[in-house]
Motif scaffolding. Structure first.
Motif, mmCIF file in Angstrom:
data_model
loop_
_atom_site.group_PDB
_atom_site.id
_atom_site.type_symbol
_atom_site.label_atom_id
_atom_site.label_comp_id
_atom_site.label_asym_id
_atom_site.label_seq_id
_atom_site.Cartn_x
_atom_site.Cartn_y
_atom_site.Cartn_z
ATOM 1 N N LEU A 67 0.836 -1.197 0.000
ATOM 2 C CA LEU A 67 0.000 0.000 0.000
ATOM 3 C C LEU A 67 0.871 1.247 0.000
ATOM 4 C CD1 LEU A 67 -2.975 1.084 0.472
ATOM 5 C CD2 LEU A 67 -2.371 1.135 2.890
ATOM 6 N N ASP A 68 0.501 2.210 -0.830
ATOM 7 C CA ASP A 68 1.201 3.486 -0.842
ATOM 8 C C ASP A 68 0.223 4.576 -1.251
ATOM 9 O OD1 ASP A 68 4.405 4.234 -0.849
ATOM 10 O OD2 ASP A 68 3.187 5.699 -1.923
ATOM 11 N N ILE A 69 0.408 5.760 -0.726
ATOM 12 C CA ILE A 69 -0.473 6.875 -1.051
ATOM 13 C C ILE A 69 -0.237 7.383 -2.477
ATOM 14 C CG2 ILE A 69 1.011 8.727 -0.178
ATOM 15 C CD1 ILE A 69 -1.619 9.931 1.042
ATOM 16 N N GLU A 75 2.225 2.305 -9.590
ATOM 17 C CA GLU A 75 2.405 1.988 -11.010
ATOM 18 C C GLU A 75 3.792 1.386 -11.258
ATOM 19 O OE1 GLU A 75 2.875 4.521 -15.082
ATOM 20 O OE2 GLU A 75 1.216 5.101 -13.751
ATOM 21 N N VAL A 76 4.820 2.006 -10.683
ATOM 22 C CA VAL A 76 6.188 1.494 -10.835
ATOM 23 C C VAL A 76 6.315 0.125 -10.163
ATOM 24 C CG1 VAL A 76 8.613 1.887 -10.200
ATOM 25 C CG2 VAL A 76 7.226 3.789 -11.054
ATOM 26 N N ALA A 77 5.744 -0.025 -8.971
ATOM 27 C CA ALA A 77 5.831 -1.300 -8.246
ATOM 28 C C ALA A 77 5.151 -2.430 -9.027
ATOM 29 C CB ALA A 77 5.191 -1.154 -6.864
ATOM 30 N N ARG A 78 3.999 -2.163 -9.612
ATOM 31 C CA ARG A 78 3.319 -3.184 -10.430
ATOM 32 C C ARG A 78 4.164 -3.590 -11.627
ATOM 33 N NH1 ARG A 78 -2.299 -0.261 -9.841
ATOM 34 N NH2 ARG A 78 -3.197 -1.522 -8.169
ATOM 35 N N GLY A 85 8.002 -11.503 -12.386
ATOM 36 C CA GLY A 85 7.096 -12.647 -12.362
ATOM 37 C C GLY A 85 6.348 -12.791 -11.050
ATOM 38 N N LEU A 86 6.201 -11.699 -10.312
ATOM 39 C CA LEU A 86 5.541 -11.727 -9.006
ATOM 40 C C LEU A 86 4.185 -11.028 -9.021
ATOM 41 C CD1 LEU A 86 8.664 -10.960 -6.797
ATOM 42 C CD2 LEU A 86 7.484 -13.160 -7.021
ATOM 43 N N GLU A 87 3.667 -10.724 -10.205
ATOM 44 C CA GLU A 87 2.425 -9.946 -10.304
ATOM 45 C C GLU A 87 1.235 -10.638 -9.637
ATOM 46 O OE1 GLU A 87 2.817 -12.464 -13.971
ATOM 47 O OE2 GLU A 87 4.175 -11.119 -12.904
ATOM 48 N N ASP A 88 1.254 -11.964 -9.551
ATOM 49 C CA ASP A 88 0.152 -12.694 -8.921
ATOM 50 C C ASP A 88 0.356 -12.898 -7.429
ATOM 51 O OD1 ASP A 88 -1.104 -12.919 -11.387
ATOM 52 O OD2 ASP A 88 -0.160 -14.853 -11.825
ATOM 53 N N ARG A 89 1.487 -12.471 -6.896
ATOM 54 C CA ARG A 89 1.826 -12.711 -5.498
ATOM 55 C C ARG A 89 1.613 -11.504 -4.599
ATOM 56 N NH1 ARG A 89 5.812 -15.304 -3.787
ATOM 57 N NH2 ARG A 89 4.558 -15.114 -1.929
ATOM 58 N N ILE A 90 1.484 -10.325 -5.216
ATOM 59 C CA ILE A 90 1.374 -9.090 -4.438
ATOM 60 C C ILE A 90 0.179 -8.293 -4.945
ATOM 61 C CG2 ILE A 90 2.530 -6.987 -3.676
ATOM 62 C CD1 ILE A 90 5.202 -8.309 -4.597
ATOM 63 N N VAL A 91 -0.681 -7.887 -4.026
ATOM 64 C CA VAL A 91 -1.779 -6.981 -4.350
ATOM 65 C C VAL A 91 -1.272 -5.574 -4.056
ATOM 66 C CG1 VAL A 91 -4.112 -6.246 -3.739
ATOM 67 C CG2 VAL A 91 -3.537 -8.691 -3.788
ATOM 68 N N PHE A 92 -1.272 -4.725 -5.067
ATOM 69 C CA PHE A 92 -0.827 -3.341 -4.899
ATOM 70 C C PHE A 92 -2.040 -2.428 -4.815
ATOM 71 C CE2 PHE A 92 2.778 -5.364 -7.014
ATOM 72 C CZ PHE A 92 3.822 -4.936 -6.218
ATOM 73 N N ALA A 93 -1.992 -1.461 -3.914
ATOM 74 C CA ALA A 93 -3.101 -0.519 -3.759
ATOM 75 C C ALA A 93 -2.559 0.885 -3.525
ATOM 76 C CB ALA A 93 -3.989 -0.933 -2.590
ATOM 77 N N ALA A 94 -3.114 1.848 -4.271
ATOM 78 C CA ALA A 94 -2.805 3.256 -4.055
ATOM 79 C C ALA A 94 -3.917 3.826 -3.206
ATOM 80 C CB ALA A 94 -2.705 3.998 -5.388
ATOM 81 N N ALA A 95 -3.611 4.126 -1.951
ATOM 82 C CA ALA A 95 -4.631 4.623 -1.026
ATOM 83 C C ALA A 95 -3.981 5.304 0.168
ATOM 84 C CB ALA A 95 -5.511 3.464 -0.548
#
Length: 144
Positions: A67-69, A75-78, A85-95
């Motif tokens: 999570l990041d504000i 966007e960069v982290a995704r 190859g870790l896109e399915d292992r981490i849920v990213f949220a801008a909040a």
């Protein structure tokens, strides 16, 4: 200041952790994670994903939320997660964490970010507690 709230300075910024700081924090929390039954981890103020990406690589059986504000950071982290190859292992949220409904976690990690979250220390402690499972790990670092 321009009269904007302090969080306005971070909502569109991009931050990457210092390699030595990320490495030290990673090593410290990794040893704790290995000793406990951790299933879900929140990387609070994840920046461009350094810690979440490194932990997801080390611990394939754990679900990660980063999570990041800053939507730019996310966007960069995704993009970095896709490249690793870790896109399915981490849920990213801008909040904004203070408004984020989130979930409950076995560990909340925050490297050099808690002092940037607006509000009182008591409000922040209560918000963190809402997202922690009983017996969970909460670790934060502050580097200069």
């Amino acid at each position: 200041m321009t009269g904007q709230p302090p969080e306005a300075n971070y909502t569109n910024a991009t931050f990457r952790g210092r390699p030595d700081s990320v490495s030290a924090f990673l090593n410290a929390v990794s040893s704790e994670i290995q000793c406990r039954p951790v299933k879900r981890v929140l990387d609070l103020g994840c920046g461009t994903g350094d810690l979440a990406l490194a932990l997801a690589s080390r611990f394939p059986g754990i679900e990660f939320t980063a999570l990041d504000i800053s939507s730019n950071n996310i966007e960069v982290a995704r993009r970095r997660a896709d490249e690793c190859g870790l896109e399915d292992r981490i849920v990213f949220a801008a909040a904004d964490f203070t408004q984020w409904p989130g979930g409950r976690f076995d560990a909340i990690l925050a490297d050099s970010v808690l002092h940037l979250i607006p509000g009182s220390d008591l409000e922040l402690a209560r918000k963190l507690a809402l997202h922690l499972e009983p017996g969970a790990i909460e670790r934060h670092g502050l580097t200069g």
